[in-house]
Design an enzyme around this catalytic site. Sequence first.
Site, PDB file in Angstrom:
ATOM      1  N   ASP A  15       0.852  -1.180   0.000  1.00 14.06           N
ATOM      2  CA  ASP A  15       0.000   0.000   0.000  1.00 14.06           C
ATOM      3  C   ASP A  15       0.899   1.244   0.000  1.00 14.06           C
ATOM      4  O   ASP A  15       2.079   1.174   0.364  1.00 14.06           O
ATOM      5  CB  ASP A  15      -0.889  -0.033   1.251  1.00 14.06           C
ATOM      6  CG  ASP A  15      -1.709   1.224   1.422  1.00 14.06           C
ATOM      7  OD1 ASP A  15      -2.376   1.633   0.462  1.00 14.06           O
ATOM      8  OD2 ASP A  15      -1.664   1.807   2.523  1.00 14.06           O
TER       9      ASP A  15
ATOM     10  N   ASP B  22      -0.187   5.058   1.123  1.00 11.08           N
ATOM     11  CA  ASP B  22      -0.356   5.963   2.258  1.00 11.08           C
ATOM     12  C   ASP B  22      -0.337   5.220   3.583  1.00 11.08           C
ATOM     13  O   ASP B  22      -1.023   4.206   3.761  1.00 11.08           O
ATOM     14  CB  ASP B  22      -1.671   6.747   2.105  1.00 11.08           C
ATOM     15  CG  ASP B  22      -1.630   7.680   0.907  1.00 11.08           C
ATOM     16  OD1 ASP B  22      -0.920   8.690   0.982  1.00 11.08           O
ATOM     17  OD2 ASP B  22      -2.280   7.377  -0.105  1.00 11.08           O
TER      18      ASP B  22
ATOM     19  N   ASP C 161      -2.093  -1.175   5.845  1.00  9.34           N
ATOM     20  CA  ASP C 161      -2.421  -0.617   7.153  1.00  9.34           C
ATOM     21  C   ASP C 161      -3.906  -0.409   7.391  1.00  9.34           C
ATOM     22  O   ASP C 161      -4.318  -0.177   8.525  1.00  9.34           O
ATOM     23  CB  ASP C 161      -1.732   0.743   7.320  1.00  9.34           C
ATOM     24  CG  ASP C 161      -2.401   1.825   6.480  1.00  9.34           C
ATOM     25  OD1 ASP C 161      -3.129   2.671   7.036  1.00  9.34           O
ATOM     26  OD2 ASP C 161      -2.232   1.811   5.254  1.00  9.34           O
TER      27      ASP C 161
END
Length: 287
Positions: free
Chosen positions: A13, A15, A221
Amino acid sequence: MKKKLAIRLVAMDLDDTLLRDDWTISPRVVKAIQKAQEQKVKVTIATGRMPISTRPYALQLGIDVPVITYHGAMVQQVISGEILFRRVIPSALAKKIIGDVLERGMYAQIYLKNRVITSKLTELSEQYARISKVSIEEADLQETISQEPEGVEKILLMAEEAGLDQLTPFLDQRYGDKVHLTKSKPYFLEMTESTVNKGVALAALAERFNIAQEEVMAIGDSFNDLEMIKYAGVGVAMGNARKEIQEQANIVTATNQEDGVAEAIERYVLGSALDLVRRVPEGMTSS
């Protein structure tokens, strides 16, 4: 003798995972990724962002495989820009959704390939533009959708988490069989076509390269990373991930501010700790 497997594909991922809080990639993370690529490990990005916002990071890392954008609604070659896969929310459906959310006073953005459009530019628009480094157009959303014969890649709502959590059951009841609802941040509620997510896209990419599910690592996340974390043979949650995400992973690494991506790659791709954490993905048997 049990066959020893290695990680051959890593998906990350952007961000709050690959990127630090200032939206840069740390030198240690860059070095770890480059070392993995030198050892013939394929590395890609899997993000909710649009391609134009993803491309600079992919180029910085020297990624030479397709990247997953819009939560899996588009897979695109970095250098050539060739679109290998694209699935949209049909225009008629997108118009209904936008009508419902605007009626409730929600801030909304629609995405058409590399365009972002909202009905009225606000502080939320400016905040998003700073994060994503893209320009946001101001236009009538219903009219814009009507002019797009196929549909839109994504619809994004921005609000306080409590407000989004109140709206989600309504959207899920009305459109849950037609769109995929997820969060990339607590204040981002995002919708894509119902059959796409990062896990589905990552599985297709692994198949494209003849890489077994067990040989895939996924690092993320947030809620929009869950499908790929659960798909991967080695699912990694960042140290800054919410508890719900960490509970679904079989590794919790350091935070994005502490080079968590580098730590995971160094230990489980470049190092020898992999056998301590590997799980057999659902539907497979160990050998």
